[in-house]
Every structure is written in structure tokens, then in C-alpha cells.
Design a protein around this motif. Structure first.
Motif, PDB file in Angstrom:
ATOM      1  N   ILE A  48      63.413 -13.522  -2.804  1.00  0.00           N
ATOM      2  CA  ILE A  48      64.596 -14.177  -2.254  1.00  0.00           C
ATOM      3  C   ILE A  48      65.656 -14.260  -3.342  1.00  0.00           C
ATOM      4  N   GLY A  49      66.828 -13.721  -3.079  1.00  0.00           N
ATOM      5  CA  GLY A  49      67.924 -13.780  -4.038  1.00  0.00           C
ATOM      6  C   GLY A  49      69.241 -13.610  -3.324  1.00  0.00           C
ATOM      7  N   VAL A  92      53.594 -15.920  -1.409  1.00  0.00           N
ATOM      8  CA  VAL A  92      54.202 -16.365  -2.663  1.00  0.00           C
ATOM      9  C   VAL A  92      55.668 -15.951  -2.611  1.00  0.00           C
ATOM     10  N   ALA A  93      56.558 -16.923  -2.760  1.00  0.00           N
ATOM     11  CA  ALA A  93      57.994 -16.638  -2.760  1.00  0.00           C
ATOM     12  C   ALA A  93      58.500 -16.588  -4.195  1.00  0.00           C
ATOM     13  N   ILE A  94      59.178 -15.491  -4.549  1.00  0.00           N
ATOM     14  CA  ILE A  94      59.827 -15.384  -5.863  1.00  0.00           C
ATOM     15  C   ILE A  94      61.319 -15.571  -5.634  1.00  0.00           C
ATOM     16  N   CYS A  95      61.844 -16.700  -6.135  1.00  0.00           N
ATOM     17  CA  CYS A  95      63.246 -17.037  -5.939  1.00  0.00           C
ATOM     18  C   CYS A  95      64.034 -16.669  -7.194  1.00  0.00           C
ATOM     19  N   ILE A  96      64.985 -15.757  -7.043  1.00  0.00           N
ATOM     20  CA  ILE A  96      65.759 -15.259  -8.182  1.00  0.00           C
ATOM     21  C   ILE A  96      67.169 -15.845  -8.136  1.00  0.00           C
ATOM     22  N   SER A  97      67.507 -16.585  -9.168  1.00  0.00           N
ATOM     23  CA  SER A  97      68.857 -17.153  -9.288  1.00  0.00           C
ATOM     24  C   SER A  97      69.102 -17.425 -10.762  1.00  0.00           C
ATOM     25  N   TYR A  98      70.103 -16.766 -11.331  1.00  0.00           N
ATOM     26  CA  TYR A  98      70.301 -16.950 -12.773  1.00  0.00           C
ATOM     27  C   TYR A  98      70.660 -18.396 -13.105  1.00  0.00           C
ATOM     28  N   SER A  99      71.523 -18.984 -12.311  1.00  0.00           N
ATOM     29  CA  SER A  99      71.891 -20.382 -12.567  1.00  0.00           C
ATOM     30  C   SER A  99      70.766 -21.338 -12.186  1.00  0.00           C
ATOM     31  N   GLY A 121      59.875 -19.406  -9.606  1.00  0.00           N
ATOM     32  CA  GLY A 121      61.304 -19.414  -9.852  1.00  0.00           C
ATOM     33  C   GLY A 121      61.635 -18.482 -11.002  1.00  0.00           C
ATOM     34  N   MET A 122      62.589 -17.585 -10.800  1.00  0.00           N
ATOM     35  CA  MET A 122      63.020 -16.671 -11.851  1.00  0.00           C
ATOM     36  C   MET A 122      64.486 -16.994 -12.146  1.00  0.00           C
ATOM     37  N   THR A 123      64.711 -17.822 -13.159  1.00  0.00           N
ATOM     38  CA  THR A 123      66.062 -18.294 -13.452  1.00  0.00           C
ATOM     39  C   THR A 123      66.371 -18.193 -14.947  1.00  0.00           C
TER      40      THR A 123
END
Length: 321
Positions: A48-49, A92-99, A121-123
Motif C-alpha cells: 500500500i502506497g 501482511v500489509a506493507i505500508c510505504i510512506s516516506y513521511s 511500515g516502511m517509512t
């Protein structure tokens, strides 16, 4: 003008390369925990991004899926209008958001939590809302973007993509995912074709095989070789392979023999020639032919009975090379 463009391009690449190197240096237990979470997942991995992160999520999902980990990407905006039903408790949800503060993703995260799905979370901010609510947080922060204004997502998206690749490849390595497994996910691609095509699928058989007996006159054997157009003739006894004679061998005979009228093929054939089994991958034939500088190969069984023949043109027709 050209120098300016080249220097700018070099700076971008060096900046992004440095960001990826720094990512590799700070990988820690969190990365291992994320891998474990994905490996133990009995459902799917959902990426998810929003915006550029969404494009990165699509690529990571594709990499996971092609390497044995079922995955797909969901647009957070669409998820809020029904697509959230694609996510289940075993996922498994991988949530990508730099902020780490994407409004669209933060709207979904509590609902995903209530479903029972795990969240990675990938931030770029370990103190962000997404990082804090995730089961595992992966740090994809960068010192600066490659954009000269430090605005356009460049280094950050490269690092997020590298992190996704690192997860996918580490997991496939841990699972023992093989080239054959990869090929089964890519049956229409060039790689899949090379890995899934076997010698028996492409070899010439029956009347297409140029076969003569050892007592055949060389000139008669050359006629058979010409008719079958494989660049070789196989010499057999009750279908048992005794030798081979190729276009290249003919050139060598002509260089050393002044009279070929009465020569028999057994006098000039190559005994103990290289062969390949029919159940071998076609790529094995390519490798053998490259290694020994061959243009043709007899195909035999375990008893050295001739089953077929292949040559470079056969492999090219099958798009193996």
C-alpha cells in the motif's frame, strides 16, 4: 551544456547509490522480523502506497509474486472505497510512506489492524504515525533526495525499492526458491522458455535425423548430411551411436586428404563424440555447445541409442538462443 548534463546525471546516481549503501549498513533485527512475518504469512502480502510510493509498491508486489510470495498492490484511495475487502486477517500489509503520515494510509491502518492483518511500515521517520502503529518498522530514510531542491522523491523511492528487493530476495533464498520455480512463474518470458524447454521438446526425430552406417562412402554420407540440413551426419550400428561427422570435419578432411572418392565415413568420423540426453534442459545443450565450440549434438538415451539431433539453428528456432 553536455558537461552540465553529465555532471548532473552523475551526481544523481552517486547520491542514490550512497543512500542505498547507507541502507545496507543499517539493516538490523527489524529486517529479520519483517522477513519472518512475511515467511509465516498464510495469506498474501499487500503493498500500500500513495503517489510515487504506490508505484514502488506495485514493483515490489510484482517482485514478491514472481519469486514465490503471493502479493498484490492496493491503491489506498480505492481501498477506502471498497478495495479494502481484498485484505484479510492472514495477510501482511506493507505500508510505504516516506513521511509516515500519509492521510490515505493512516485512514486504512486502524481498519487493517482490526481485521487482524499484520502491518510492516516502511517509512523515513521512526517516530511517524505509521511507524508507531506498525508491527515492524523498516527505516528507509535518506540524507537527501537526488533532486537539487531536495523535493522530488528520488533517493527515497530508490531506497524503498531496494528494501523491497532485499525482502523478496532474502525470503526466496531462505525458502530455497530455485530457477525452475522462477520459470514456472514466467512461462511466457524468455527466461521461462529457456528453463522450461527440454531437449526432447525441440530435437529432430525419425526421418529428420541424418543417419548412416559406418561402411557408408563419405560422398554418400555427405549427400545425407546435405538433405537433412543439420550440419552433421550420425554414424550408427543398430541405432547405437558410433560417431559423428560435421561440416567442420569435412573442411579438415579436404585439407588433409587428396582423394576422398573411396573414403568410408568410419575412416574420418569422430568417435566418442559429445552427446546429450533428451530429458536435459535445452539450456544445457547451449552450455555444452558453447563450452566445446560445437554446432551440433546427437541426442541419445542412457544406452547411447540415438533418439534425435539438435543444432544451433534448432535452438534459435525455439528461441533458446
Amino acid at each position: 551544456m553536455s558537461d552540465t548534463l553529465l555532471k548532473s546525471a552523475q551526481q544523481v546516481i552517486l547520491t542514490e547509490a550512497r543512500a542505498v549503501t547507507q541502507l545496507a549498513e543499517r539493516l538490523d533485527q527489524s529486517f529479520v522480523n519483517a522477513c519472518t512475518l512475511i515467511q509465516n504469512c498464510t495469506g498474501k502480502v499487500v503493498l500500500i502506497g500513495m503517489g510515487k510510493s504506490g508505484h514502488i509498491g506495485n514493483k515490489i508486489a510484482a517482485t514478491f509474486a514472481s519469486t514465490g510470495t503471493p502479493a498484490f498492490a492496493v491503491h489506498p484511495g480505492e481501498a477506502g472505497h471498497g478495495d479494502l475487502g481484498m485484505i484479510e486477517k492472514n495477510d501482511v500489509a506493507i505500508c510505504i510512506s516516506y513521511s509516515g503520515e500519509s492521510d490515505e494510509i493512516m485512514t486504512l491502518v486502524p481498519v487493517i489492524k482490526r481485521l487482524g492483518a499484520s502491518i510492516i511500515g516502511m517509512t523515513g521517520n521512526a517516530n511517524s504515525s505509521i511507524a508507531q502503529i506498525s508491527d515492524v518498522h523498516l527505516d528507509v530514510s535518506v540524507e537527501k533526495e537526488a533532486c537539487p531542491h531536495n523535493l522530488a522523491p528520488t533517493s527515497s523511492t530508490t531506497v524503498a525499492l531496494a528494501m523491497g528487493d532485499a525482502l523478496a530476495v532474502s525470503i526466496l533464498t531462505s525458502k530455497g526458491f530455485s530457477p525452475d520455480d522462477f520459470a514456472r512463474s514466467h512461462p511466457s518470458g524468455a527466461l521461462g522458455r529457456r528453463l522450461l524447454t527440454f531437449v526432447h521438446n525441440i530435437m529432430k526425430t525419425g526421418d529428420e535425423i541424418p543417419i548412416v552406417s559406418a561402411d557408408t562412402k563419405l560422398l554418400d554420407a555427405l549427400l545425407v548430411m546435405s538433405q537433412k540440413a543439420l550440419g552433421m551426419v550420425l554414424i550408427t550400428n543398430n541405432n547405437h551411436l558410433e560417431g559423428i561427422f560435421t561440416d567442420g570435419d569435412l573442411r579438415r578432411v579436404l585439407e588433409t586428404q587428396s582423394d576422398i572418392q573411396n573414403l568410408q565415413i568410419k575412416e574420418v568420423m569422430i568417435s566418442n563424440c559429445k552427446t546429450i540426453l533428451a530429458d536435459k534442459p535445452a539450456m544445457a545443450a547451449v552450455q555444452m555447445m558453447d563450452e566445446f565450440n560445437l554446432n551440433s549434438l546427437p541426442v541419445v538415451d542412457e544406452s547411447n541409442q540415438v533418439l534425435g539431433a539438435i543444432n544451433t539453428h534448432t535452438l534459435m528456432q525455439a528461441k533458446i538462443i
